[in-house]
Enzyme design. Structure first.
Site, mmCIF file in Angstrom:
data_model
loop_
_atom_site.group_PDB
_atom_site.id
_atom_site.type_symbol
_atom_site.label_atom_id
_atom_site.label_comp_id
_atom_site.label_asym_id
_atom_site.label_seq_id
_atom_site.Cartn_x
_atom_site.Cartn_y
_atom_site.Cartn_z
ATOM 1 N N TYR A 1 0.828 -1.216 0.000
ATOM 2 C CA TYR A 1 0.000 0.000 0.000
ATOM 3 C C TYR A 1 0.864 1.267 0.000
ATOM 4 C CZ TYR A 1 -4.062 -2.951 1.102
ATOM 5 O OH TYR A 1 -5.053 -3.901 1.079
ATOM 6 N N LYS B 1 2.928 -15.502 2.226
ATOM 7 C CA LYS B 1 2.866 -16.271 0.976
ATOM 8 C C LYS B 1 4.308 -16.655 0.645
ATOM 9 C CE LYS B 1 0.386 -17.806 -2.482
ATOM 10 N NZ LYS B 1 -0.525 -18.935 -2.324
ATOM 11 N N ASP C 1 -3.692 -17.943 1.509
ATOM 12 C CA ASP C 1 -4.871 -18.588 0.902
ATOM 13 C C ASP C 1 -5.428 -19.636 1.861
ATOM 14 O OD1 ASP C 1 -2.389 -19.705 0.410
ATOM 15 O OD2 ASP C 1 -2.886 -20.477 -1.570
ATOM 16 N N ASP D 1 -5.444 -6.540 5.970
ATOM 17 C CA ASP D 1 -6.634 -5.782 5.577
ATOM 18 C C ASP D 1 -7.762 -6.759 5.231
ATOM 19 O OD1 ASP D 1 -8.356 -3.863 4.650
ATOM 20 O OD2 ASP D 1 -7.196 -3.341 2.874
ATOM 21 N N ASP E 1 -11.094 -8.226 7.907
ATOM 22 C CA ASP E 1 -12.503 -8.067 7.525
ATOM 23 C C ASP E 1 -13.221 -9.410 7.545
ATOM 24 O OD1 ASP E 1 -12.578 -5.380 7.249
ATOM 25 O OD2 ASP E 1 -13.291 -5.378 5.175
#
Ligand code: NAD
Length: 363
Positions: A142, A189, A221, A245, A249
């Site tokens: 980001y 990852k 994942d 992020d 959620d």
């Protein structure tokens, strides 16, 4: 203890829920002998209306000079058409950046009293869920180098982390796990990304200082899948900005109650932290005495715990909230069968819910 708290009510239901959190903080102060002084910060859409920008420097300075900061929410349809560089959400980025809060702590807590709102099966959630996600907040993709080619047909963003940026997050993960169920899962990852392999190396190194904590690694994942398949395996999750992020959620959704979840954004401890509910400004119910103030009240409890080290006081708020729920009191968003709750005389608005927490705190 005398402390200054910057209040950033913001827009929509922000002022409604902040007012109740202040009542609860004052009640805790009275009960335990502390005094809190409040400084108002105008940020978000209301600041665009008043000053033409979402976070004027003198407003940010008020927050920076306080001992801690409590935010409601910002934004709403009224400001949908303002120029991108002065959108209300810029106030959030400005606050996080200006206050140098690099770690976001989001508890995904399922209250056993609200189990019916959880979308997962009973046998998956058992007697409840309690996961803490520690997300890196000011680095990674980001904030990395980005660009678009001249012909507009190629675009890129860069995931880049330094050892120091990772270390302060995994350390917070270990510290939190140490005081909980002692399991830290680092999500990455690492089968593909170099930066993820660095996350693993740092976590393994810091682990030597926390032998009592079990350290696990999980690919992102798989983590997304495990959160809905077997969420009870998680205690604390530490991860990068983008993975955090998305996963935070997902984790809050599985608890089923957006009006209940708090968050804390912390820096190195030399300045104030920023505490806020995870929900937005809910313009559809603003000013109607319908908003659930509990997420903000629980954010105030986190403020006492992390910035002021007042664990007993924080617990007192959390226990009062539990008792209010145990006795069946509900705002509309957590009522489930609204008519039945109404018939039982337990359907309440924002103000009454705040008053109930104060009442149970003093019981
Ligand atoms: P939202 O969280 O504001 O609302 C989603 C739904 O949940 C709505 O139906 C709302 O009524 C309900 N809801 C939210 N909080 C509630 C509460 N405390 N009690 C009862 N019901 C509640 O999300 P949205 O509708 O996507 O966004 C509305 C505005 O908020 C937008 O302008 C958005 O940009 C902004 N926003 C701000 C923040 C923040 O300030 N941190 C976060 C998310 C969204």
């Amino acid at each position: 203890m005398n402390k200054t708290i910057a209040l950033i009510p913001g827009d929509g239901i922000g002022p409604d829920v902040i007012a109740e959190a202040v009542n609860v903080l004052n009640a805790v102060g009275k009960k335990f002998g502390h005094s809190f002084e409040y400084k108002n910060v105008i940020a978000g859409g209301c600041a665009i209306d008043k000053f033409g920008e979402p976070l004027p420097k003198d407003q940010l300075d008020i927050a920076l000079n306080a001992d801690s900061a409590l935010l409601g929410a910002v934004g709403g349809p009224k400001w949908d058409d303002v120029a991108p560089e002065i959108r209300p959400e810029k106030a959030l980025l400005g606050l996080r950046g200006g206050m140098k809060v690099y770690a976001n702590l989001r508890p995904a807590l399922m209250f056993k009293q609200l189990k019916a709102a959880c979308p997962l099966k009973d046998e998956v959630v058992g007697d409840g869920l309690d996961i803490l996600i520690v997300r890196e907040l000011t680095g990674g993709i980001y904030f990395g180098e980005r660009g678009t080619s001249e012909d507009g047909k190629t675009a890129w963003d860069t995931e880049k982390y330094t050892w120091a940026e990772i270390e302060r997050i995994v350390r917070l993960g270990f510290e939190s796990a140490k005081n909980r169920r002692k399991i830290l899962t680092v999500v990455d990852k690492a089968n593909i990304l170099n930066s993820s392999r660095l996350w693993r190396k740092v976590a393994e190194t810091v682990h030597a200082e926390y032998p009592e904590v079990t350290l696990n690694f999980l690919y992102v994942d798989n983590a997304a899948m495990q959160l809905v398949r077997n969420p009870k395996q998680f205690d604390v999750i530490a991860t990068s900005n983008m993975f955090g992020d998305i996963l935070s959620d997902e984790a809050s959704q599985i608890t089923g109650s957006i009006g209940m979840l708090a968050s804390a954004s912390l820096g190195d401890g030399t300045g104030p932290g920023l505490y806020e509910p995870i929900h937005g400004s809910a313009p559809d119910i603003a000013g109607k005495d319908l908003a659930n103030p509990l997420a903000t009240i629980l954010s105030a409890a986190m403020l006492l715990r992390y910035d002021f080290k007042l664990e007993e006081e924080a617990k007192a708020i959390e226990t009062a909230v539990e008792k209010v729920l145990d006795d069946g009191w509900r705002t509309g968003d957590i009522a489930g069968d609204v008519e039945a709750v109404k018939a039982a005389g337990k359907l309440v608005g924002t103000k009454k819910m705040g008053e109930l927490v104060v009442e149970y705190l003093n019981k």
